[in-house]
Write an enzyme that holds these catalytic residues in place. Structure first.
Site, PDB file in Angstrom:
ATOM      1  N   ARG A 166       0.829  -1.213   0.000  1.00  0.00           N
ATOM      2  CA  ARG A 166       0.000   0.000   0.000  1.00  0.00           C
ATOM      3  C   ARG A 166       0.864   1.264   0.000  1.00  0.00           C
ATOM      4  O   ARG A 166       0.569   2.244   0.685  1.00  0.00           O
ATOM      5  CB  ARG A 166      -0.962   0.015   1.191  1.00  0.00           C
ATOM      6  CG  ARG A 166      -1.876  -1.179   1.266  1.00  0.00           C
ATOM      7  CD  ARG A 166      -2.792  -1.298   0.052  1.00  0.00           C
ATOM      8  NE  ARG A 166      -3.515  -2.557   0.101  1.00  0.00           N
ATOM      9  CZ  ARG A 166      -3.101  -3.684  -0.483  1.00  0.00           C
ATOM     10  NH1 ARG A 166      -1.954  -3.698  -1.163  1.00  0.00           N
ATOM     11  NH2 ARG A 166      -3.799  -4.792  -0.409  1.00  0.00           N
ATOM     12  N   SER A 238     -10.720   0.144   3.631  1.00  0.00           N
ATOM     13  CA  SER A 238      -9.850  -0.226   4.752  1.00  0.00           C
ATOM     14  C   SER A 238      -9.159   1.006   5.318  1.00  0.00           C
ATOM     15  O   SER A 238      -8.416   1.689   4.609  1.00  0.00           O
ATOM     16  CB  SER A 238      -8.802  -1.241   4.298  1.00  0.00           C
ATOM     17  OG  SER A 238      -9.414  -2.419   3.841  1.00  0.00           O
ATOM     18  N   GLU A 334      -4.046   3.453   6.783  1.00  0.00           N
ATOM     19  CA  GLU A 334      -3.890   3.338   5.336  1.00  0.00           C
ATOM     20  C   GLU A 334      -4.412   4.588   4.641  1.00  0.00           C
ATOM     21  O   GLU A 334      -3.910   4.996   3.612  1.00  0.00           O
ATOM     22  CB  GLU A 334      -4.628   2.104   4.829  1.00  0.00           C
ATOM     23  CG  GLU A 334      -4.440   1.819   3.360  1.00  0.00           C
ATOM     24  CD  GLU A 334      -5.064   0.512   2.920  1.00  0.00           C
ATOM     25  OE1 GLU A 334      -5.598   0.455   1.804  1.00  0.00           O
ATOM     26  OE2 GLU A 334      -5.021  -0.463   3.703  1.00  0.00           O
TER      27      GLU A 334
END
Length: 339
Positions: A166, A238, A334
């Site tokens: 990510r 998320s 995130e």
């Protein structure tokens, strides 16, 4: 097409639905228009800069006191082909899931497991989006864009993008200094299907022969059963990354919590499931005011009404602290929090 505004509402440009405002907002559909705009507005180069796509991974904590740049460049074009692969250049403004649909309809593999991920094509390499065993960094050939420091067009190879979990060079070193205008993807004519994640294979088999279409349908069904639709409930998918810890520490956690899911990672690390940690810390379905954890997926924080970005951030801080206290594991956000 270009559009320039002052004191511009960003509510429609972030999936949390936060009504933050930008001091300046500029949208363009042609790179030439962007370069003309920069050369004609020298004073704006000194403003704080933020580049956004669909805003599906952003949390605005306050109004943005600077220039928000929204590259909305369209276009999907085949640039090269051989027996095994096709290279396709896609404009940064194309909707990611529409490109996935295009690839599946064209019988080209490599991104079918990334179906229904919100956002634009230009944002995909920034976050190195991934799901169900696929990551976009594995099929990116190059990223094209404009370097705001040197005022010139630049291309980055996949290796130069420094893709990680990510993460990428665009999210770190080049954050707010580089505007992605298009991405070249290398798709496969004869793909090997990735089925060993979650319920992908099981769901795909219920839809008939395993192929790109049934895999895409399976992934969409799984995601829709777990994740709230951003148009109905403000969220950014998320909110936390799955943490990676030393394998020795993970084994000690396994002794204390025998049902904890563990996944092998790189460099002798073990990956933990952030959603499991949050749920076992007691947060799944919890609501505080107009902010909460989704009832079906503990990784997703939801704006149930008119929560501010700061309220969502503070709520996430409570979750982080709770997980540290229970498991000794620090979660990393995130979502890109913009102050």
């Amino acid at each position: 097409m270009i559009s320039f505004s002052e004191n511009y509402s960003l509510k429609q440009h972030n999936t949390f639905g936060i009504d933050a405002r930008a001091k300046y907002f500029f949208e363009f559909t042609e790179l030439e228009d962007f370069t003309i705009f920069l050369n004609s507005n020298e004073s704006l180069k000194d403003e704080k800069l933020l580049v956004i796509g669909e805003g599906s991974n952003i949390l605005f904590l306050n109004d943005f006191d600077g220039l928000v740049i929204h590259p909305n460049i369209p276009g999907i074009q085949v640039v090269k082909e051989d027996r095994q692969n096709i290279w396709i250049e896609v404009g940064a403004g194309e909707v990611w899931d529409e490109f996935v649909q295009y690839a599946v309809d064209s019988d080209l593999g490599g991104i079918e497991n990334l179906s229904l991920i919100p956002g634009s094509v230009g944002a995909a390499p920034v976050q190195n989006i991934g799901a169900y065993g696929q990551e976009v960094g594995n099929i990116v050939e190059k990223v094209k864009g404009f370097d705001l420091n040197t005022n010139r067009q630049v291309e980055f190879s996949a290796q130069q993008c420094e893709f990680g979990y990510r993460s990428s060079i665009f999210k770190n070193v080049l954050k707010s200094n580089f505007v992605i205008t298009s991405v070249v993807f290398r798709l496969e004519k004869f793909p090997e299907y990735v089925l060993n994640y979650g319920q992908v294979e099981e769901k795909a088999r219920t839809k008939g022969e395993i192929n790109l279409t049934t895999i895409r349908e399976a992934v969409i069904e799984i995601r829709q059963s777990k994740l709230p639709y951003t148009k109905e409930l403000g969220n950014a998918g998320s909110f936390f990354k799955n943490p990676e810890v030393d394998t020795e520490f993970a084994e000690k956690l396994k002794i204390r919590f025998e049902n904890i899911p563990l996944y092998p990672a790189n460099n002798g690390k073990t990956k933990l499931a952030a959603g499991w940690l949050i749920e076992k810390a007691g947060w799944k379905g919890v609501l505080e005011g107009e902010v909460g954890v989704h009832e079906k997926q503990a990784l997703v924080l939801v704006n149930y009404g008119f929560a501010t970005g700061q309220q969502i951030f503070d709520f996430s801080t409570k979750i982080k602290q709770s997980v540290i206290e229970k498991f000794g594991v620090e979660l990393e956000r995130e979502v890109n929090c913009i102050s």
